[in-house]
Design an enzyme around this catalytic site. Structure first.
Site, PDB file in Angstrom:
ATOM      1  N   HIS A   1       4.301  -4.247 -19.898  1.00 18.56           N
ATOM      2  CA  HIS A   1       4.845  -3.265 -18.960  1.00 18.56           C
ATOM      3  C   HIS A   1       4.507  -1.836 -19.412  1.00 18.56           C
ATOM      4  O   HIS A   1       5.392  -0.978 -19.555  1.00 18.56           O
ATOM      5  CB  HIS A   1       6.360  -3.438 -18.808  1.00 18.56           C
ATOM      6  CG  HIS A   1       6.879  -2.916 -17.499  1.00 18.56           C
ATOM      7  ND1 HIS A   1       7.997  -3.425 -16.881  1.00 18.56           N
ATOM      8  CD2 HIS A   1       6.439  -1.921 -16.677  1.00 18.56           C
ATOM      9  CE1 HIS A   1       8.229  -2.769 -15.754  1.00 18.56           C
ATOM     10  NE2 HIS A   1       7.295  -1.847 -15.617  1.00 18.56           N
TER      11      HIS A   1
ATOM     12  N   ILE B   1       1.002  -5.352 -11.264  1.00 17.95           N
ATOM     13  CA  ILE B   1       1.481  -4.158 -11.971  1.00 17.95           C
ATOM     14  C   ILE B   1       2.759  -3.641 -11.317  1.00 17.95           C
ATOM     15  O   ILE B   1       3.154  -2.503 -11.548  1.00 17.95           O
ATOM     16  CB  ILE B   1       0.399  -3.045 -12.030  1.00 17.95           C
ATOM     17  CG1 ILE B   1      -0.278  -2.825 -10.678  1.00 17.95           C
ATOM     18  CG2 ILE B   1      -0.655  -3.403 -13.064  1.00 17.95           C
ATOM     19  CD1 ILE B   1       0.511  -2.089  -9.658  1.00 17.95           C
TER      20      ILE B   1
ATOM     21  N   ASP C   1       1.035  -7.096 -16.020  1.00 10.75           N
ATOM     22  CA  ASP C   1       1.705  -6.088 -16.846  1.00 10.75           C
ATOM     23  C   ASP C   1       3.213  -6.282 -16.807  1.00 10.75           C
ATOM     24  O   ASP C   1       3.935  -5.658 -17.578  1.00 10.75           O
ATOM     25  CB  ASP C   1       1.350  -4.685 -16.352  1.00 10.75           C
ATOM     26  CG  ASP C   1       1.917  -3.592 -17.248  1.00 10.75           C
ATOM     27  OD1 ASP C   1       1.676  -3.659 -18.473  1.00 10.75           O
ATOM     28  OD2 ASP C   1       2.605  -2.690 -16.737  1.00 10.75           O
TER      29      ASP C   1
ATOM     30  N   ILE D   1       0.834   3.998  -5.253  1.00 10.98           N
ATOM     31  CA  ILE D   1       0.066   3.322  -6.299  1.00 10.98           C
ATOM     32  C   ILE D   1      -0.979   2.415  -5.672  1.00 10.98           C
ATOM     33  O   ILE D   1      -2.152   2.420  -6.066  1.00 10.98           O
ATOM     34  CB  ILE D   1       0.998   2.528  -7.231  1.00 10.98           C
ATOM     35  CG1 ILE D   1       1.858   3.485  -8.052  1.00 10.98           C
ATOM     36  CG2 ILE D   1       0.196   1.615  -8.157  1.00 10.98           C
ATOM     37  CD1 ILE D   1       2.952   2.809  -8.860  1.00 10.98           C
TER      38      ILE D   1
ATOM     39  N   GLU E   1      11.272 -10.287 -18.311  1.00  5.62           N
ATOM     40  CA  GLU E   1      10.752  -9.541 -19.460  1.00  5.62           C
ATOM     41  C   GLU E   1      11.894  -8.834 -20.196  1.00  5.62           C
ATOM     42  O   GLU E   1      12.899  -8.465 -19.572  1.00  5.62           O
ATOM     43  CB  GLU E   1       9.690  -8.518 -19.007  1.00  5.62           C
ATOM     44  CG  GLU E   1      10.206  -7.462 -18.048  1.00  5.62           C
ATOM     45  CD  GLU E   1       9.093  -6.565 -17.499  1.00  5.62           C
ATOM     46  OE1 GLU E   1       9.235  -5.346 -17.653  1.00  5.62           O
ATOM     47  OE2 GLU E   1       8.112  -7.071 -16.917  1.00  5.62           O
TER      48      GLU E   1
ATOM     49  N   ARG F   1       6.446  -5.601 -10.190  1.00  4.51           N
ATOM     50  CA  ARG F   1       7.603  -6.160 -10.867  1.00  4.51           C
ATOM     51  C   ARG F   1       7.375  -7.653 -11.039  1.00  4.51           C
ATOM     52  O   ARG F   1       6.819  -8.314 -10.153  1.00  4.51           O
ATOM     53  CB  ARG F   1       8.891  -5.924 -10.065  1.00  4.51           C
ATOM     54  CG  ARG F   1       9.357  -4.475 -10.039  1.00  4.51           C
ATOM     55  CD  ARG F   1       9.861  -4.014 -11.399  1.00  4.51           C
ATOM     56  NE  ARG F   1      10.468  -2.692 -11.349  1.00  4.51           N
ATOM     57  CZ  ARG F   1       9.838  -1.572 -11.639  1.00  4.51           C
ATOM     58  NH1 ARG F   1       8.543  -1.611 -11.986  1.00  4.51           N
ATOM     59  NH2 ARG F   1      10.475  -0.411 -11.593  1.00  4.51           N
TER      60      ARG F   1
ATOM     61  N   ARG G   1       4.822  -4.134   5.165  1.00  5.19           N
ATOM     62  CA  ARG G   1       5.702  -4.588   6.249  1.00  5.19           C
ATOM     63  C   ARG G   1       5.191  -4.101   7.597  1.00  5.19           C
ATOM     64  O   ARG G   1       5.295  -4.800   8.609  1.00  5.19           O
ATOM     65  CB  ARG G   1       7.132  -4.113   6.007  1.00  5.19           C
ATOM     66  CG  ARG G   1       7.859  -4.888   4.929  1.00  5.19           C
ATOM     67  CD  ARG G   1       9.221  -4.294   4.638  1.00  5.19           C
ATOM     68  NE  ARG G   1       9.119  -2.973   4.033  1.00  5.19           N
ATOM     69  CZ  ARG G   1      10.159  -2.239   3.656  1.00  5.19           C
ATOM     70  NH1 ARG G   1      11.385  -2.704   3.846  1.00  5.19           N
ATOM     71  NH2 ARG G   1       9.987  -1.059   3.108  1.00  5.19           N
TER      72      ARG G   1
ATOM     73  N   LEU H   1       0.840  -1.196   0.000  1.00  8.71           N
ATOM     74  CA  LEU H   1       0.000   0.000   0.000  1.00  8.71           C
ATOM     75  C   LEU H   1       0.878   1.251   0.000  1.00  8.71           C
ATOM     76  O   LEU H   1       0.884   2.036   0.946  1.00  8.71           O
ATOM     77  CB  LEU H   1      -0.945   0.004   1.203  1.00  8.71           C
ATOM     78  CG  LEU H   1      -2.099   1.013   1.108  1.00  8.71           C
ATOM     79  CD1 LEU H   1      -3.133   0.554   0.084  1.00  8.71           C
ATOM     80  CD2 LEU H   1      -2.765   1.222   2.462  1.00  8.71           C
TER      81      LEU H   1
END
Length: 315
Positions: A279, A230, A256, A154, A261, A232, A175, A151
């Site tokens: 991405h 969205i 994404d 984004i 990648e 990594r 965390r 959280l």
């Protein structure tokens, strides 16, 4: 005289022109081999590097750029920049928090809706003349449970879209709990997955979050649960995800980002209960402009003898 800037990532022509107009001479080197060639020939002149979290800049590259003063990460992530090597040289490292949050959150909700409602498969079926096959019942979104893994700024925007736009119950795992967050805090990715109908991954990348979503977490999400990533690709265990998709341990996934990648593992690509985008969550015209604006502002501040606007914490 333009200040030499090594560009280690793909940027559009408009952004290149803006950087040049701001007083920087671009040395573009997208892949690692080309970057090594440029560094070997111009490393004594290059004073700044533009990269991102996924590409980064490793210790050997930093050591080889003798005149390097500042590394700018385009966007919020910086996980593959060797911060220890930069600190040892006194090199400033900046990033772009807040420049593409809204765009990424929009894309996360688009992926969530696409996989839940079967949009991609239905489109393909209708175009192929199979109208009836595309008319299968699909889960609704409104009123369901939305879990946010990470959280940050984004994740918070995704949570607000889910709660305010679709009346979803929202829970999250960080965390540590956020005192300002109005949503339910859960103590682990596992408990978040058990609670969620939809779980969106919005954590930073890097070693600390590698394979945070593993086989156990996917099993806890369950055969009616959906995963959206969205963040990594490294945060999700790809082998475990393929197994979960193939055997119906989760209902579907929308990604994404993918481990390794731009190469997508064939076993992943052939899954039918999966939506993939390349991405692009942060790539709206508005976000691209904002990220480049901040890079230019950081570069101008540094070379104008002022502190960088958005240094990476601890650098």
């Amino acid at each position: 005289m333009p200040i030499p800037l090594l560009v280690a990532i793909e940027i559009d022509p408009v952004s290149s022109s803006r950087l040049e107009a701001a007083g920087f001479g671009l040395r573009v080197a997208i892949d690692k081999a080309e970057r090594a060639r440029v560094i070997s020939t111009a490393g004594d002149d290059i004073r700044a590097v533009l990269t991102n979290g996924s590409t980064g800049l490793d210790a050997d590259e930093i050591a080889a750029v003798a005149a390097l003063e500042i590394i700018c990460a385009l966007g919020a992530g910086y996980e593959k920049i060797d911060l220890d090597a930069a600190r040892a040289r006194g090199i400033v490292v900046t990033h772009g928090p807040g420049t593409n949050d809204a765009t990424v959150a929009d894309h996360a909700m688009a992926l969530l809706m696409a996989i839940a409602r079967g949009i991609v498969g239905a489109d393909h079926a209708v175009r192929g003349g199979d109208w009836l096959r595309s008319r299968q019942p699909r889960p609704m979104i409104s009123g369901k449970k939305l879990g946010i893994l990470g959280l940050g700024t984004i994740g918070e925007q995704i949570a607000r879209r889910g709660a305010g736009g679709f009346g979803m119950d929202v829970a999250y795992h960080n965390r540590t709990p956020r005192a300002d967050a109005p949503w339910l805090y859960l103590p682990s990715p596992l408990t978040l997955a058990q609670w969620s109908d939809f779980m969106v991954v919005a954590t930073p990348g890097g070693a600390a979050t590698r394979h945070l979503v593993d086989a156990e977490v996917l099993a806890a999400l369950g055969p009616a649960g959906f995963l959206v990533n969205i963040a990594r690709g490294s945060v999700v265990d790809t082998v475990a995800l393929v197994d979960a998709l193939e055997h119906g341990r989760i209902a579907g996934a929308a990604l994404d980002v993918v481990e390794g990648e731009p190469n997508v593992p064939p076993d992943l690509a052939r899954q039918q209960n999966l939506v993939l985008t390349p991405h692009i969550a942060g790539r709206s015209p508005e976000a691209v402009k904002a990220t480049v604006d901040l890079v230019i502002d950081n570069l101008k501040a540094h070379f104008g003898g002022r502190p960088a606007l958005t240094p990476v914490p601890g650098t």
